[in-house]
Design an enzyme around this catalytic site. Structure first.
Site, PDB file in Angstrom:
ATOM      1  N   HIS A  58     -13.359  23.332  51.266  1.00  0.00           N
ATOM      2  CA  HIS A  58     -11.973  23.761  51.333  1.00  0.00           C
ATOM      3  C   HIS A  58     -11.025  22.520  50.914  1.00  0.00           C
ATOM      4  O   HIS A  58     -10.720  21.742  51.938  1.00  0.00           O
ATOM      5  CB  HIS A  58     -11.765  24.489  52.416  1.00  0.00           C
ATOM      6  CG  HIS A  58     -10.402  24.994  52.529  1.00  0.00           C
ATOM      7  ND1 HIS A  58      -9.936  25.865  53.559  1.00  0.00           N
ATOM      8  CD2 HIS A  58      -9.379  24.859  51.596  1.00  0.00           C
ATOM      9  CE1 HIS A  58      -8.672  26.212  53.419  1.00  0.00           C
ATOM     10  NE2 HIS A  58      -8.363  25.887  52.280  1.00  0.00           N
TER      11      HIS A  58
ATOM     12  N   HIS B  79      -7.828  21.230  48.119  1.00  0.00           N
ATOM     13  CA  HIS B  79      -6.639  21.243  47.120  1.00  0.00           C
ATOM     14  C   HIS B  79      -6.701  20.084  46.194  1.00  0.00           C
ATOM     15  O   HIS B  79      -6.074  19.089  46.852  1.00  0.00           O
ATOM     16  CB  HIS B  79      -5.485  21.859  48.025  1.00  0.00           C
ATOM     17  CG  HIS B  79      -5.433  22.983  48.603  1.00  0.00           C
ATOM     18  ND1 HIS B  79      -5.404  24.298  48.114  1.00  0.00           N
ATOM     19  CD2 HIS B  79      -5.807  23.109  49.801  1.00  0.00           C
ATOM     20  CE1 HIS B  79      -5.348  25.304  48.944  1.00  0.00           C
ATOM     21  NE2 HIS B  79      -5.761  24.492  50.059  1.00  0.00           N
ATOM     22  N   PHE B  80      -6.942  20.079  45.099  1.00  0.00           N
ATOM     23  CA  PHE B  80      -6.912  19.080  44.297  1.00  0.00           C
ATOM     24  C   PHE B  80      -5.586  19.042  43.367  1.00  0.00           C
ATOM     25  O   PHE B  80      -5.465  18.044  42.554  1.00  0.00           O
ATOM     26  CB  PHE B  80      -8.201  19.039  43.420  1.00  0.00           C
ATOM     27  CG  PHE B  80      -9.392  18.268  43.841  1.00  0.00           C
ATOM     28  CD1 PHE B  80      -9.566  18.233  45.269  1.00  0.00           C
ATOM     29  CD2 PHE B  80     -10.400  17.595  43.065  1.00  0.00           C
ATOM     30  CE1 PHE B  80     -10.546  17.626  45.823  1.00  0.00           C
ATOM     31  CE2 PHE B  80     -11.591  17.155  43.637  1.00  0.00           C
ATOM     32  CZ  PHE B  80     -11.571  17.132  44.892  1.00  0.00           C
ATOM     33  N   ARG B  81      -4.980  20.064  43.500  1.00  0.00           N
ATOM     34  CA  ARG B  81      -3.543  20.144  42.677  1.00  0.00           C
ATOM     35  C   ARG B  81      -3.712  19.738  41.157  1.00  0.00           C
ATOM     36  O   ARG B  81      -2.541  19.428  40.665  1.00  0.00           O
ATOM     37  CB  ARG B  81      -2.660  18.855  43.283  1.00  0.00           C
ATOM     38  CG  ARG B  81      -2.761  18.928  44.876  1.00  0.00           C
ATOM     39  CD  ARG B  81      -2.037  20.245  45.260  1.00  0.00           C
ATOM     40  NE  ARG B  81      -1.603  20.106  46.724  1.00  0.00           N
ATOM     41  CZ  ARG B  81      -1.655  21.233  47.572  1.00  0.00           C
ATOM     42  NH1 ARG B  81      -2.080  22.305  47.141  1.00  0.00           N
ATOM     43  NH2 ARG B  81      -1.373  21.047  48.851  1.00  0.00           N
TER      44      ARG B  81
ATOM     45  N   ASP C 161      -9.791  21.167  54.313  1.00  0.00           N
ATOM     46  CA  ASP C 161      -8.338  21.791  53.743  1.00  0.00           C
ATOM     47  C   ASP C 161      -7.679  20.584  53.401  1.00  0.00           C
ATOM     48  O   ASP C 161      -6.195  20.603  53.405  1.00  0.00           O
ATOM     49  CB  ASP C 161      -7.763  22.692  54.949  1.00  0.00           C
ATOM     50  CG  ASP C 161      -6.796  23.505  54.426  1.00  0.00           C
ATOM     51  OD1 ASP C 161      -6.639  23.195  53.073  1.00  0.00           O
ATOM     52  OD2 ASP C 161      -5.886  24.024  55.078  1.00  0.00           O
TER      53      ASP C 161
ATOM     54  N   HIS D   7       0.467  16.441  49.446  1.00  0.00           N
ATOM     55  CA  HIS D   7       1.736  16.418  48.802  1.00  0.00           C
ATOM     56  C   HIS D   7       2.529  15.367  48.607  1.00  0.00           C
ATOM     57  O   HIS D   7       2.102  14.217  49.265  1.00  0.00           O
ATOM     58  CB  HIS D   7       2.536  17.230  50.033  1.00  0.00           C
ATOM     59  CG  HIS D   7       2.038  18.566  50.087  1.00  0.00           C
ATOM     60  ND1 HIS D   7       2.271  19.827  49.136  1.00  0.00           N
ATOM     61  CD2 HIS D   7       1.459  19.483  51.192  1.00  0.00           C
ATOM     62  CE1 HIS D   7       1.746  20.757  49.478  1.00  0.00           C
ATOM     63  NE2 HIS D   7       1.160  20.561  50.985  1.00  0.00           N
TER      64      HIS D   7
ATOM     65  N   PRO E 172       3.304  22.940  53.694  1.00  0.00           N
ATOM     66  CA  PRO E 172       2.219  22.738  54.554  1.00  0.00           C
ATOM     67  C   PRO E 172       0.753  21.925  54.126  1.00  0.00           C
ATOM     68  O   PRO E 172       0.612  21.982  52.792  1.00  0.00           O
ATOM     69  CB  PRO E 172       1.865  24.345  54.756  1.00  0.00           C
ATOM     70  CG  PRO E 172       2.247  24.843  53.560  1.00  0.00           C
ATOM     71  CD  PRO E 172       3.167  23.982  52.838  1.00  0.00           C
ATOM     72  N   GLY E 173       0.277  21.125  55.043  1.00  0.00           N
ATOM     73  CA  GLY E 173      -0.868  20.644  54.540  1.00  0.00           C
ATOM     74  C   GLY E 173      -0.952  19.057  54.687  1.00  0.00           C
ATOM     75  O   GLY E 173       0.075  18.425  54.860  1.00  0.00           O
TER      76      GLY E 173
HETATM   77 ZN    ZN Z   1      -6.295  26.189  51.745  1.00  0.00          ZN
END
Ligand code: ZN
Length: 456
Positions: free
Chosen positions: A86, A88-90, A335, A339, A349-350
């Site tokens: 899990h 996020h590579f964006r 996760d 950002h 969020p994150g």
């Molecule tokens: Zn996620």
């Protein structure tokens, strides 16, 4: 050929000193140190021979400071590279947050060999072609094995199924360009009919379906309207959503995976479902193991401390730690959600998690909660590899140290102390809830498919 000698070898089943031989990107042999005099001599001869043949010999003893008298307990550990279910590579779409290159570098620095990135990019990864294109770009960089997840619906709009309908039925050796995991990421499908249809496609293709569990239904909508605090409604949201996906899976029987569990109640539901033989696995994120709502408050509940699901109470945190020990939780997943500073200020969020996951988990779980290092290796490598279908004894198999498996390995110094400083992250996302925290355990080398892709 590469020889890695004088290491403490750790995986789910092993904790012993020895030597690992790599050839053509695959683990050729594991030579465990023997107490038996004759075996010891034979092993030494064999290692000597391999060292003559090898193009590279890495000796664990060289990592010990020359002024410190040698002791075997000072040797670094050799572990399977980690597998992240899990992130996020964006990429494509959000270069101000992260790019494929910065994310792959961050993963390599964090000790990861295989990574799943979520589909919530621009455009959304909802087709076989888009997934193959990102995978090819990542393979060309050559740092890690990236497996982009496929969204459940077109453009993640929750209206029409994505190309999950076109995925071939499960086989033992699928094309490497196909996804290994399906997920709508931070959205559950609201309508049961469409959600069940997506679960049936997951069942047909044999792929795990990762659910974020954030559809709380009418009860939560009402609480939100009444202006109740996020900490209250988000808990009910996660609990309702977890119950819902478990119930729906009774009808479909797909490989259900629950992402970033954060409440003690959701853990209890997962515990019960596992006893009822419902097909499911669950992950926890390092920040839910290492932080609480107090940290979120200090960082800013609606800015730098914000994450979905939110950081919870100390009681929840303890329950999560216990669940990693008792097997309710199968895997640790970062996760990783980078950002820009301005996006965080505005409440995105994150956290960036790839580069702190191992030292955080080693410090919190092994040092503070007496987890066996073999169990941590299972949570970070073997179990997630198995969920992705890489649990076999073939050259695609990974997550353990055994002959015939893909040579994805890391070297780590467990005694090394570091203070978390996001400015040193390879990730473009510099937001971490662990900033300033002193952690133990440093990744020294990451070997992917028999090639060194990172050195501290
Ligand atoms: Zn996620």
């Amino acid at each position: 050929m590469i020889v890695l000698k004088n290491f403490r070898i750790i995986d789910k089943n092993t904790d012993s000193f020895g030597t690992v031989i790599i050839e053509d990107g695959v683990i050729k042999e594991v030579i465990a140190e023997s107490d038996d005099g004759l075996d010891y001599v034979l092993n030494e001869k064999k290692i000597e021979y391999y060292c003559l043949e090898a193009r590279l010999v890495i000796d664990g003893r060289n990592y010990i400071h020359p002024e410190i008298p040698y002791e075997q307990s000072l040797l670094p550990v050799l572990m399977p590279a980690f597998v992240d279910l899990h992130t996020h590579f964006r990429d494509p779409g959000f270069p101000e947050k992260e790019t494929l290159e910065s994310a792959c570098l961050a993963a390599a620095a964090g000790g990861y060999g295989t990574v799943v990135c979520m589909a919530n990019t621009k455009p959304v990864h909802d087709s076989i072609e888009k997934i193959a294109a990102l995978k090819k770009r990542s393979d060309a960089l050559g740092f890690i094995d990236l497996y982009p997840a496929m969204s459940l619906t077109k453009n993640m709009e929750g209206r029409e199924l994505s190309e999950i309908t076109k995925l071939p039925p499960y086989t033992e050796s699928p094309s490497p360009l196909l996804p290994r995991l399906l997920s709508e990421d931070g959205k559950d499908i609201a309508g049961d009919v469409l959600f069940i249809a997506a679960m049936r496609e997951a069942k047909r293709s044999g792929l795990p379906l990762s659910c974020h569990c954030d559809f709380g239904g009418e009860e939560v909508e009402k609480l939100k309207k009444e202006g109740k605090p996020r900490s209250l409604w988000s808990r009910i949201e996660e609990n309702n959503a977890t119950q819902r996906v478990i119930e729906l899976n009774k009808e479909t029987g797909c490989k259900l995976h629950i992402a970033h569990v954060s409440t003690k109640e959701a853990l209890e539901m997962i515990r019960r479902a596992k006893k009822e033989d419902i097909c499911l696995s669950a992950e926890v994120s390092p920040h839910h193991i290492g932080c609480t709502e107090e940290d979120a408050g200090r960082l800013g509940d609606e800015s730098f401390g914000r994450v979905n699901p939110p950081l919870r109470s100390e009681e929840d945190r303890q329950a999560l730690v216990n669940a990693t020990l008792d097997g309710t939780i199968d895997a640790i997943a970062t996760d990783h959600a980078p950002h820009s500073q301005s996006d965080k200020e505005a409440g995105a969020p994150g956290f960036s998690g790839l580069e702190t996951a191992f030292p955080l988990c080693y410090t919190e779980l092994v040092l503070k909660n007496n987890m066996d290092l073999r169990r941590l290796s299972a949570l970070m490598s073997m179990a997630p590899a198995g969920i992705l279908g890489f649990g076999g004894n073939d050259p695609r198999g990974r997550g353990r140290i055994a002959p015939g498996l893909k040579a994805d390995l890391i070297i780590a110094d467990l005694r090394k102390k570091t203070t978390v400083d996001p400015e040193t992250f390879r990730s473009r996302g510099k937001n971490s809830p662990f900033t300033g925290r002193e952690l133990r355990g440093q990744i020294l080398v990451n070997i992917n498919h028999g090639r060194i892709v990172y050195e501290a």
